[in-house]
Structure formats: structure tokens, C-alpha cells
Design a protein around this motif. Structure first.
Motif, PDB file in Angstrom:
ATOM      1  N   ALA A  21      -2.641  -2.491   0.155  1.00 52.37           N
ATOM      2  CA  ALA A  21      -1.598  -2.915  -0.473  1.00 52.37           C
ATOM      3  C   ALA A  21      -0.377  -3.242   0.812  1.00 52.37           C
ATOM      4  O   ALA A  21       0.271  -4.212   0.799  1.00 52.37           O
ATOM      5  N   GLY A  24      -1.309  -6.776   2.005  1.00 54.53           N
ATOM      6  CA  GLY A  24      -0.834  -7.712   1.230  1.00 54.53           C
ATOM      7  C   GLY A  24       0.583  -8.269   1.138  1.00 54.53           C
ATOM      8  O   GLY A  24       0.977  -9.130   1.426  1.00 54.53           O
ATOM      9  N   THR A  54      -2.205  -8.325  -3.514  1.00 53.79           N
ATOM     10  CA  THR A  54      -1.135  -7.236  -3.447  1.00 53.79           C
ATOM     11  C   THR A  54      -0.865  -6.271  -4.694  1.00 53.79           C
ATOM     12  O   THR A  54      -0.773  -5.461  -4.612  1.00 53.79           O
TER      13      THR A  54
END
Length: 142
Positions: A21, A24, A54
């Protein structure tokens, strides 16, 4: 020894999803998209890929940290696009990346995310169906 099936917030899962995450978000904020994605699909598609990657990682992480059974649904909602985005990146890397150890490591890591997310999505889908069936059995409805 704890039952591994009951412990879903393993440190490796949480840290890998958080790193994914974070990566991203960095790609989206800086606008520095992977060259292999840009070369294979164009800049607009690379932005779309980064958004899907993401969002999938963030939803997967949120689902892992959320309590079941809603957490399972949230995680499943994230795992499916994460698996697809990672698989697309593996194809782009394999096609357009320069050969070398760095490319091989990147392909292996992203392929592990794609395979792991696909496997986990299948597990979650089965778990959700079983949970739904168990609720129906408890309620006496069929």
C-alpha cells in the motif's frame, strides 16, 4: 501452538500489505510509474494500474485488520484487484524489463503477491459461503 487458520493478522501479512500500500501511494503521489507498465500500456493506463494496485492493497490491509466476518468481505474486495494488478505487472516486467538479477527479484516478489492474493481470495470466498450457510442453518432457513 496456536491454530494458524484462526490467526489471520500474521506480521508477514500485515507488513507486506502495508509495504505494498505504501509503495502504491508513493507511485501515485510522485507520478513515477514503473517504466515497464508505461512502455506496455501507456501513461494513462499506468496511472489506472497504480490506482487499482494501491486500492487493492489498502482494502486488503483494512480487511485483515477488521474483525470478521465484515473484514473477510473487505479483504476479498481488495485481494481480487490486487491479484489482477500484480499479475499484470509481472507480465509487463517479464516482457519489457531489462534482464538481470534486479528484474528477476522484482518479478518473483510481485508474482508472490499475485499468487498469494489469488489464493487468499479463494480462501475468503469459501469462508464467506460457509459462514453464510452456517448462519442459514442456525436460523432454520434453507
Amino acid at each position: 501452538m496456536p491454530d494458524r487458520r484462526r490467526v489471520e493478522r500474521t506480521p508477514d501479512t500485515v507488513s507486506l500489505l502495508a509495504a505494498t500500500a505504501g509503495a502504491g501511494v508513493v507511485v501515485l503521489v510522485t507520478g513515477t510509474h514503473p517504466p515497464s507498465i508505461v512502455e506496455s500500456t501507456g501513461y494513462a493506463s499506468a496511472v489506472w494500474w497504480a490506482c487499482v494496485f494501491t486500492a487493492g492493497a489498502v482494502l486488503s490491509l483494512a480487511g485483515v485488520l477488521w474483525r470478521a466476518p465484515l473484514g473477510w468481505v473487505i479483504e476479498l474486495t481488495g485481494r481480487m484487484p490486487l491479484a489482477a494488478a500484480a499479475a499484470g505487472y509481472v507480465i509487463a516486467l517479464g516482457t519489457f524489463a531489462r534482464s538481470g538479477v534486479g528484474a528477476a527479484v522484482a518479478i518473483a516478489c510481485v508474482a508472490a503477491i499475485a499468487v498469494g492474493s489469488t489464493w487468499r481470495a479463494c480462501q475468503l470466498a469459501v469462508r464467506i459461503v460457509r459462514y453464510r450457510d452456517a448462519l442459514h442453518d442456525l436460523g432454520g432457513r434453507r
